[in-house]
Design an enzyme around this catalytic site. Structure first.
Site, PDB file in Angstrom:
ATOM      1  N   GLU A 123       0.803  -1.242   0.000  1.00 61.56           N
ATOM      2  CA  GLU A 123       0.000   0.000   0.000  1.00 61.56           C
ATOM      3  C   GLU A 123       0.829   1.283   0.000  1.00 61.56           C
ATOM      4  O   GLU A 123       0.552   2.204   0.762  1.00 61.56           O
ATOM      5  CB  GLU A 123      -0.950  -0.007   1.208  1.00 61.56           C
ATOM      6  CG  GLU A 123      -1.893  -1.190   1.203  1.00 61.56           C
ATOM      7  CD  GLU A 123      -2.876  -1.189   2.378  1.00 61.56           C
ATOM      8  OE1 GLU A 123      -2.673  -0.415   3.330  1.00 61.56           O
ATOM      9  OE2 GLU A 123      -3.843  -1.966   2.318  1.00 61.56           O
ATOM     10  N   ASN A 179       2.172  -5.223  -3.127  1.00 57.10           N
ATOM     11  CA  ASN A 179       0.760  -5.515  -2.874  1.00 57.10           C
ATOM     12  C   ASN A 179       0.001  -4.214  -2.604  1.00 57.10           C
ATOM     13  O   ASN A 179       0.496  -3.347  -1.875  1.00 57.10           O
ATOM     14  CB  ASN A 179       0.685  -6.428  -1.629  1.00 57.10           C
ATOM     15  CG  ASN A 179      -0.660  -7.072  -1.402  1.00 57.10           C
ATOM     16  OD1 ASN A 179      -1.174  -7.755  -2.290  1.00 57.10           O
ATOM     17  ND2 ASN A 179      -1.235  -6.892  -0.220  1.00 57.10           N
ATOM     18  N   HIS A 198     -10.331  -5.764  -2.676  1.00 56.68           N
ATOM     19  CA  HIS A 198     -11.429  -5.518  -1.737  1.00 56.68           C
ATOM     20  C   HIS A 198     -12.484  -4.722  -2.494  1.00 56.68           C
ATOM     21  O   HIS A 198     -12.379  -3.495  -2.612  1.00 56.68           O
ATOM     22  CB  HIS A 198     -10.924  -4.718  -0.525  1.00 56.68           C
ATOM     23  CG  HIS A 198      -9.914  -5.448   0.302  1.00 56.68           C
ATOM     24  ND1 HIS A 198     -10.240  -6.570   1.034  1.00 56.68           N
ATOM     25  CD2 HIS A 198      -8.591  -5.229   0.508  1.00 56.68           C
ATOM     26  CE1 HIS A 198      -9.153  -7.001   1.674  1.00 56.68           C
ATOM     27  NE2 HIS A 198      -8.140  -6.211   1.362  1.00 56.68           N
ATOM     28  N   GLU A 236      -6.309 -10.552  -1.501  1.00 53.35           N
ATOM     29  CA  GLU A 236      -7.139 -10.326  -0.301  1.00 53.35           C
ATOM     30  C   GLU A 236      -8.604 -10.185  -0.690  1.00 53.35           C
ATOM     31  O   GLU A 236      -9.320  -9.297  -0.202  1.00 53.35           O
ATOM     32  CB  GLU A 236      -6.680  -9.059   0.437  1.00 53.35           C
ATOM     33  CG  GLU A 236      -5.209  -9.071   0.832  1.00 53.35           C
ATOM     34  CD  GLU A 236      -4.761  -7.837   1.606  1.00 53.35           C
ATOM     35  OE1 GLU A 236      -5.627  -7.067   2.088  1.00 53.35           O
ATOM     36  OE2 GLU A 236      -3.545  -7.640   1.732  1.00 53.35           O
ATOM     37  N   ASP A 255     -12.368  -9.902  -1.259  1.00 57.57           N
ATOM     38  CA  ASP A 255     -13.710  -9.941  -0.672  1.00 57.57           C
ATOM     39  C   ASP A 255     -14.598  -9.023  -1.503  1.00 57.57           C
ATOM     40  O   ASP A 255     -14.119  -8.066  -2.112  1.00 57.57           O
ATOM     41  CB  ASP A 255     -13.752  -9.602   0.837  1.00 57.57           C
ATOM     42  CG  ASP A 255     -12.897  -8.424   1.264  1.00 57.57           C
ATOM     43  OD1 ASP A 255     -12.788  -7.435   0.504  1.00 57.57           O
ATOM     44  OD2 ASP A 255     -12.337  -8.483   2.379  1.00 57.57           O
TER      45      ASP A 255
HETATM   46  C1  XIL Z   1      -6.626  -6.215   8.082  1.00 62.88           C
HETATM   47  C2  XIL Z   1      -6.997  -7.402   8.962  1.00 62.88           C
HETATM   48  O1  XIL Z   1      -7.911  -8.218   8.252  1.00 62.88           O
HETATM   49  C3  XIL Z   1      -7.608  -6.914  10.256  1.00 62.88           C
HETATM   50  O2  XIL Z   1      -7.771  -8.009  11.162  1.00 62.88           O
HETATM   51  C4  XIL Z   1      -6.714  -5.865  10.903  1.00 62.88           C
HETATM   52  O3  XIL Z   1      -7.376  -5.328  12.044  1.00 62.88           O
HETATM   53  C5  XIL Z   1      -6.383  -4.746   9.940  1.00 62.88           C
HETATM   54  O4  XIL Z   1      -5.799  -5.307   8.772  1.00 62.88           O
HETATM   55  N1  XIL Z   1      -5.123  -4.505   3.521  1.00 62.88           N
HETATM   56  C6  XIL Z   1      -4.150  -5.362   3.997  1.00 62.88           C
HETATM   57  C7  XIL Z   1      -4.466  -6.265   5.141  1.00 62.88           C
HETATM   58  O5  XIL Z   1      -3.072  -5.470   3.400  1.00 62.88           O
HETATM   59  O6  XIL Z   1      -3.330  -6.504   5.942  1.00 62.88           O
HETATM   60  C8  XIL Z   1      -5.580  -5.723   5.972  1.00 62.88           C
HETATM   61  O7  XIL Z   1      -5.908  -6.699   6.963  1.00 62.88           O
HETATM   62  C9  XIL Z   1      -6.774  -5.365   5.120  1.00 62.88           C
HETATM   63  C10 XIL Z   1      -6.420  -4.311   4.108  1.00 62.88           C
END
Ligand code: XIL
Length: 300
Positions: A127, A169, A206, A235, A237
């Site tokens: 990020e 990432n 996401h 990741e 969802d």
């Molecule tokens: C999130 C986790 O799912 C949570 O449990 C935590 O509180 C915060 O981080 N981007 C990422 C992940 O790269 O590491 C994040 O994970 C979600 C967004």
């Protein structure tokens, strides 16, 4: 094939999930996770605050819990994440300049030495790009150490564990028309042209109403892969859990030979960082397969 992992393996890919150490005692959770997935990302346990809570005092207790559960069950591991503006321990948040730069390098070396030869893919940098229309870097304490912090992280990582594939990432880089996507694309292109060691790009994926899935995701994956890196959905969802959106995303990965796999960010809706009410994952909170599960399995 009757599971996500086995179905993905038919085309040489993996299907993964985020795993939380604190849930490994929940047999409903581990039963699904063990049956369906063949790649594991520790949800929080390999982040900077977890692995180096005090400066130069490393703690791998929970990282090892997730790692050992994965490997004992025949799964590979994506390490997440070595350099990030979020989830920094307090001591790191207050550093700047050359002191922070040294701490970042020391952190990468410390964590990668512990897991040397054991991690399939490392999210080296997470990020680092800004949201919005600039296409530039996100402001952070790491960015303020100098624009070269990302390539320094990758060069350090390559030397620390030459066996791991090294990934950048990020989120909101799935839509090809977005400035953030172009910013990351130009960085990867520059790294490849100058020999900075980068092997893969992770698209967090996401998806929600503000960052909606767009069918040009396939173009994005193709264009990054054409730079000579692997791509992965890291990741995933989808708020609302649309089965057709899940199928489209799966097909986008399958259409790109260098798309190595898909990871969803949790097992059941109740495990999601977004809250079960957003229904973002493939299993409901009772562990039942959702329509989205079936659409992904059928697409694979
Ligand atoms: C999130 C986790 O799912 C949570 O449990 C935590 O509180 C915060 O981080 N981007 C990422 C992940 O790269 O590491 C994040 O994970 C979600 C967004």
């Amino acid at each position: 094939a009757s599971t996500l992992g086995a179905a993905a393996a038919q085309s040489g890919r993996y299907f993964g999930t985020a795993i939380a150490a604190g849930k490994l005692g929940d047999s409903a959770y581990t039963t699904i996770a063990n049956r369906e997935f063949n790649m594991v990302t520790p949800e929080n346990e390999m982040k900077i605050d977890a692995t180096e809570p005090n400066r130069n005092q490393f703690n791998f207790t929970n990282g090892d819990r997730v790692y050992n559960w994965a490997v004992q069950n025949g799964k590979r591991v994506r390490g997440h994440t070595l350099a990030w503006h979020n989830q920094q321990p307090g001591w790191m948040q207050s550093l700047s300049g050359s002191d922070l730069r040294s701490a970042m390098i020391n952190h990468i070396n410390g964590v990668m030495a512990h897991y040397k030869g054991k991690i399939a893919y490392w999210d080296v940098v997470n990020e680092a790009y800004a949201d919005g229309n600039s296409g530039g870097r996100r402001d952070s304490n790491l960015q303020r150490t100098g624009n070269d912090w990302i390539e320094v992280a990758f060069r350090t990582a390559r030397a620390a564990d030459p066996a791991a594939k090294l990934c950048y990432n990020d989120y909101n880089i799935e839509n090809w028309t977005w400035a953030k996507t172009q910013g990351v694309y130009n960085m990867v292109k520059d790294f490849k042209s100058r020999g900075v060691p980068i092997d893969c790009v992770g698209f967090q994926s996401h998806f929600n109403s503000n960052s909606a899935y767009n069918s040009n995701f396939r173009t994005t994956l193709q264009n990054f892969a054409a730079l000579g890196v692997d791509v992965a959905i890291t990741e995933l969802d989808v708020q609302g859990g649309s089965a057709s959106t899940y199928a489209s995303i799966t097909n986008d990965c399958l259409a790109v030979s260098r798309c190595v796999g898909i990871t969803v960010w949790g097992v059941r809706d109740s495990d999601s960082w977004l809250g079960a009410n957003t229904s973002p994952l493939l299993f409901d909170s009772s562990g039942n397969k959702k329509a989205a599960y079936t659409s992904v399995l059928n697409a694979l």
